[in-house]
Scaffold this motif. Structure first.
Motif, PDB file in Angstrom:
ATOM      1  N   THR A   1       7.802  63.408  46.952  1.00  0.00           N
ATOM      2  CA  THR A   1       8.826  63.806  47.939  1.00  0.00           C
ATOM      3  C   THR A   1       9.224  65.266  47.740  1.00  0.00           C
ATOM      4  OG1 THR A   1      10.730  63.112  46.628  1.00  0.00           O
ATOM      5  CG2 THR A   1       9.786  61.463  48.080  1.00  0.00           C
ATOM      6  N   ASN A   2       9.134  65.738  46.475  1.00  0.00           N
ATOM      7  CA  ASN A   2       9.386  67.174  46.253  1.00  0.00           C
ATOM      8  C   ASN A   2       8.345  68.014  47.000  1.00  0.00           C
ATOM      9  OD1 ASN A   2      11.408  66.422  44.560  1.00  0.00           O
ATOM     10  ND2 ASN A   2      10.399  67.038  42.671  1.00  0.00           N
ATOM     11  N   VAL A   3       7.118  67.529  46.991  1.00  0.00           N
ATOM     12  CA  VAL A   3       6.056  68.233  47.723  1.00  0.00           C
ATOM     13  C   VAL A   3       6.437  68.291  49.211  1.00  0.00           C
ATOM     14  CG1 VAL A   3       3.625  68.187  48.429  1.00  0.00           C
ATOM     15  CG2 VAL A   3       4.249  67.594  46.072  1.00  0.00           C
ATOM     16  N   GLY A   4       6.926  67.155  49.700  1.00  0.00           N
ATOM     17  CA  GLY A   4       7.376  67.111  51.096  1.00  0.00           C
ATOM     18  C   GLY A   4       8.486  68.115  51.363  1.00  0.00           C
ATOM     19  N   GLU A   5       9.428  68.211  50.414  1.00  0.00           N
ATOM     20  CA  GLU A   5      10.530  69.183  50.567  1.00  0.00           C
ATOM     21  C   GLU A   5       9.992  70.608  50.600  1.00  0.00           C
ATOM     22  OE1 GLU A   5      13.205  68.327  47.347  1.00  0.00           O
ATOM     23  OE2 GLU A   5      13.892  66.468  48.287  1.00  0.00           O
ATOM     24  N   SER A   6       8.994  70.868  49.775  1.00  0.00           N
ATOM     25  CA  SER A   6       8.392  72.210  49.768  1.00  0.00           C
ATOM     26  C   SER A   6       7.786  72.529  51.130  1.00  0.00           C
ATOM     27  CB  SER A   6       7.314  72.310  48.693  1.00  0.00           C
ATOM     28  OG  SER A   6       7.910  72.311  47.420  1.00  0.00           O
ATOM     29  N   ILE A   7       7.170  71.524  51.742  1.00  0.00           N
ATOM     30  CA  ILE A   7       6.548  71.763  53.056  1.00  0.00           C
ATOM     31  C   ILE A   7       7.624  72.023  54.118  1.00  0.00           C
ATOM     32  CG2 ILE A   7       5.116  70.710  54.868  1.00  0.00           C
ATOM     33  CD1 ILE A   7       3.819  69.261  52.231  1.00  0.00           C
TER      34      ILE A   7
ATOM     35  N   SER B   1       1.341  63.358  51.351  1.00  0.00           N
ATOM     36  CA  SER B   1       1.814  64.707  50.996  1.00  0.00           C
ATOM     37  C   SER B   1       0.669  65.718  51.079  1.00  0.00           C
ATOM     38  CB  SER B   1       2.478  64.714  49.613  1.00  0.00           C
ATOM     39  OG  SER B   1       1.532  64.429  48.614  1.00  0.00           O
ATOM     40  N   VAL B   2      -0.542  65.266  50.740  1.00  0.00           N
ATOM     41  CA  VAL B   2      -1.697  66.174  50.843  1.00  0.00           C
ATOM     42  C   VAL B   2      -1.928  66.545  52.311  1.00  0.00           C
ATOM     43  CG1 VAL B   2      -4.211  66.337  50.618  1.00  0.00           C
ATOM     44  CG2 VAL B   2      -2.851  65.437  48.735  1.00  0.00           C
ATOM     45  N   LYS B   3      -1.858  65.529  53.160  1.00  0.00           N
ATOM     46  CA  LYS B   3      -2.072  65.798  54.600  1.00  0.00           C
ATOM     47  C   LYS B   3      -0.962  66.711  55.132  1.00  0.00           C
ATOM     48  CE  LYS B   3      -4.976  62.083  56.218  1.00  0.00           C
ATOM     49  NZ  LYS B   3      -4.850  60.899  55.323  1.00  0.00           N
ATOM     50  N   ALA B   4       0.274  66.412  54.757  1.00  0.00           N
ATOM     51  CA  ALA B   4       1.402  67.234  55.215  1.00  0.00           C
ATOM     52  C   ALA B   4       1.222  68.672  54.755  1.00  0.00           C
ATOM     53  CB  ALA B   4       2.717  66.672  54.679  1.00  0.00           C
ATOM     54  N   PHE B   5       0.730  68.835  53.530  1.00  0.00           N
ATOM     55  CA  PHE B   5       0.504  70.177  52.975  1.00  0.00           C
ATOM     56  C   PHE B   5      -0.641  70.879  53.705  1.00  0.00           C
ATOM     57  CE2 PHE B   5      -1.921  72.767  49.870  1.00  0.00           C
ATOM     58  CZ  PHE B   5      -0.983  73.755  49.644  1.00  0.00           C
ATOM     59  N   GLU B   6      -1.703  70.139  53.881  1.00  0.00           N
ATOM     60  CA  GLU B   6      -2.904  70.724  54.496  1.00  0.00           C
ATOM     61  C   GLU B   6      -2.604  71.216  55.916  1.00  0.00           C
ATOM     62  OE1 GLU B   6      -6.183  68.093  54.054  1.00  0.00           O
ATOM     63  OE2 GLU B   6      -7.653  69.617  54.654  1.00  0.00           O
ATOM     64  N   TYR B   7      -1.869  70.393  56.673  1.00  0.00           N
ATOM     65  CA  TYR B   7      -1.616  70.751  58.079  1.00  0.00           C
ATOM     66  C   TYR B   7      -0.223  71.339  58.299  1.00  0.00           C
ATOM     67  CZ  TYR B   7      -5.814  67.973  58.424  1.00  0.00           C
ATOM     68  OH  TYR B   7      -7.073  67.505  58.233  1.00  0.00           O
ATOM     69  N   GLU B   8       0.493  71.566  57.205  1.00  0.00           N
ATOM     70  CA  GLU B   8       1.862  72.084  57.285  1.00  0.00           C
ATOM     71  C   GLU B   8       2.663  71.292  58.317  1.00  0.00           C
ATOM     72  OE1 GLU B   8       1.468  76.369  57.649  1.00  0.00           O
ATOM     73  OE2 GLU B   8       0.632  76.526  55.647  1.00  0.00           O
ATOM     74  N   ASP B   9       2.608  69.970  58.143  1.00  0.00           N
ATOM     75  CA  ASP B   9       3.162  69.036  59.122  1.00  0.00           C
ATOM     76  C   ASP B   9       4.462  68.426  58.588  1.00  0.00           C
ATOM     77  OD1 ASP B   9       3.762  66.786  60.670  1.00  0.00           O
ATOM     78  OD2 ASP B   9       1.654  66.385  61.106  1.00  0.00           O
ATOM     79  N   ILE B  10       5.576  68.819  59.208  1.00  0.00           N
ATOM     80  CA  ILE B  10       6.859  68.357  58.665  1.00  0.00           C
ATOM     81  C   ILE B  10       7.173  66.909  59.046  1.00  0.00           C
ATOM     82  CG2 ILE B  10       7.930  70.619  58.379  1.00  0.00           C
ATOM     83  CD1 ILE B  10       9.399  70.192  60.983  1.00  0.00           C
ATOM     84  N   THR B  11       6.542  66.394  60.105  1.00  0.00           N
ATOM     85  CA  THR B  11       6.772  64.993  60.461  1.00  0.00           C
ATOM     86  C   THR B  11       6.215  64.089  59.357  1.00  0.00           C
ATOM     87  OG1 THR B  11       6.314  65.733  62.691  1.00  0.00           O
ATOM     88  CG2 THR B  11       6.622  63.381  62.395  1.00  0.00           C
ATOM     89  N   LEU B  12       5.022  64.432  58.897  1.00  0.00           N
ATOM     90  CA  LEU B  12       4.439  63.670  57.783  1.00  0.00           C
ATOM     91  C   LEU B  12       5.291  63.826  56.527  1.00  0.00           C
ATOM     92  CD1 LEU B  12       0.590  64.419  58.057  1.00  0.00           C
ATOM     93  CD2 LEU B  12       1.825  62.379  58.801  1.00  0.00           C
TER      94      LEU B  12
END
Lengths: 219, 258
Positions: A200-206, A135-146
């Motif tokens: 997963t909420n973090v993922g949803e936010s991204i 989730s940190v990586k997805a947040f950092e790179y705004e990567d929806i696949t992650l």
């Protein structure tokens, strides 16, 4: 793209605060499980104390984000960046609370409970930590696949949780005198499962940040 | 979401419209529908063609000798670029407001009565009624009813701008064009004009050019983003300001250029 340099600097600083808070929750979960497995009451108390710092950091992120909304009047993706900063910091704070609750369970169990902590809890923890990392990586790179991958890992944690609870229920039948202790272990499993849910909420936010719509990763 | 092009009848239908000032092309293949009784905001950086576009809608640009136009500009179904149009009649239907209130150096009453008089209204009772209704519509009546014969130039900037809107609507146009109508006003006068625009849109189709993105977001139903003479994106305001589909729109509305 020289306009709004100050705003860009502030956004970057806010992002670093969030990433650092996420790493703190990782550490908290790691340590609380250590306290649980090693029956380390001192460590458990330290974690409970440390959680207060996380609460303060969440507050700081909220204040900064609100000020930026008021002063910079962002729109579109910029606005969503600040909205998700508020949401994600709240999720991270709850993740810290879940780790703290595991520390509390360790205290309840005490030093001489004579039970073996179920090894599946450790597996759950490992997956949950992987989820924070993702989730940190997805947040950092705004990567929806992650971000989407978090849903798969969350299913894994949910399944492990289901099994652990079933096994423990069976144990209570054969060890009724240990019911209090077994309950604490089951609670701990539940806390890890909740911890993972928040990632997963973090993922949803991204996903919301990138797509501009709300999607559910936690079905 | 894209209600602007599907359900509401367009007052203007612009298709492949090009405009040159001499050899300099200021509008390129512009396509836009402007729906009835809605507020359409036109945004974009300086020199992007937004004012030119709005001044084309009432054919004001034709006053500039070097201007050449091509394409189609339908107003209520009539292609006003091609067909012969009576300009006086056209501008009776399409009022216009500029950056700074520009009242005539006459009394408040005469400013509002100016248009109706030109179009042949003579009876005092009728004129009185138009003046009162128009001033009431712009919420200026209570402030000026006791000094209708005083010079309009004695009004504050915000009042002057509202007077100009009253003057524009006194001829009962169907469209009101506004070219940065609040850029010279203080925040409170600005909010009053914005409030007025929201009220007027029940009766008029409004097209507003604005440099103030928040203003466009607050008051418009549809927004068109111009850049270098082209419409980069035109859609309902909610979508344009939350999930713009073009990167350049996003950069502009987020203040990253312009």
């Amino acid at each position: 793209m020289v306009a709004r340099e100050q705003f860009q600097v502030e956004l970057t600083a806010l992002r670093s605060q969030i990433i650092s808070l996420a790493h703190e929750t990782e550490k908290m979960l790691e340590k609380s499980m250590e306290a649980l497995y090693n029956q380390d009451i001192d460590l458990a108390n330290e974690i409970i104390e440390y959680d207060k710092q996380l609460d303060e950091k969440e507050l700081k992120i909220n204040e900064d984000a609100i000020l930026m909304i008021a002063r910079q009047q962002p729109v579109a993706t910029d606005l969503r960046r600040l909205i998700i900063a508020l949401r994600i910091s709240s999720d991270l704070e709850r993740m810290g609370d879940n780790a703290k609750n595991i520390a509390k369970a360790a205290i309840h169990l005490g030093e001489h409970h004579g039970l073996t902590i179920h090894p599946a809890l450790n597996d759950m923890k490992q997956t949950a930590l992987k989820m924070v990392d993702l989730s940190v990586k997805a947040f950092e790179y705004e990567d929806i696949t992650l971000a989407r991958k978090l849903a798969e890992l969350d299913d894994l944690v949910d399944n492990m949780y289901g099994e652990v609870v079933r096994e423990m229920l069976e144990k209570t039948a054969t060890n009724p005198q240990k019911i209090q202790h077994i309950m604490q272990m089951a609670f701990s499993a539940r806390y890890i499962e909740r911890f993972a849910d928040h990632t997963t909420n973090v993922g949803e936010s991204i996903l919301y940040l990138v797509k501009g719509e709300t999607l559910d990763l936690n079905k | 979401m894209n209600k602007t092009t599907t359900t509401v009848k367009p007052v203007f239908h612009v298709q492949d419209m090009n405009l040159w000032y001499g050899n300099n092309q200021a509008l390129k293949n512009v396509h836009l529908e402007i729906p009835e009784n809605e507020v359409t905001a036109v945004i974009g950086p300086s020199g992007c063609g937004k004012s030119t576009f709005v001044k084309t809608l009432n054919l004001m640009v034709k006053r500039i000798p070097s201007v050449k136009l091509s394409g189609e500009l339908h107003f209520n179904g009539q292609n006003i670029l091609k067909d012969k149009v009576d300009l006086v009649n056209l501008r009776k239907q399409i009022g216009m407001i500029f950056q700074k209130g520009n009242p005539f150096p006459q009394s408040i009453y005469d400013n509002v009565a100016y248009g109706p008089r030109i179009h042949g209204m003579k009876r005092k009772k009728e004129l009185d009624e138009v003046v009162e209704t128009s001033l009431k519509q712009v919420a200026l009546w209570d402030e000026v009813k006791d000094r209708l014969n005083s010079s309009a130039l004695g009004l504050s900037g915000g009042q002057q701008q509202r007077l100009c809107i009253a003057r524009a609507i006194a001829t009962k146009p169907s469209v009101v064009l506004m070219d940065e109508p609040t850029s010279a006003l203080d925040p409170v006068s600005t909010l009053r004009i914005e409030q007025l625009i929201s009220e007027l849109k029940n009766q008029y189709t409004i097209v507003i050019v604005t440099h103030n993105m928040q203003q466009a977001a607050r008051i418009s139903d549809q927004t068109a983003f111009f850049l270098h003479g082209e419409i980069i994106e035109a859609s309902d305001t909610d979508s344009l300001f939350s999930v713009p589909s073009d990167r350049r729109t996003e950069d502009y509305i987020s203040g990253r250029f312009g």
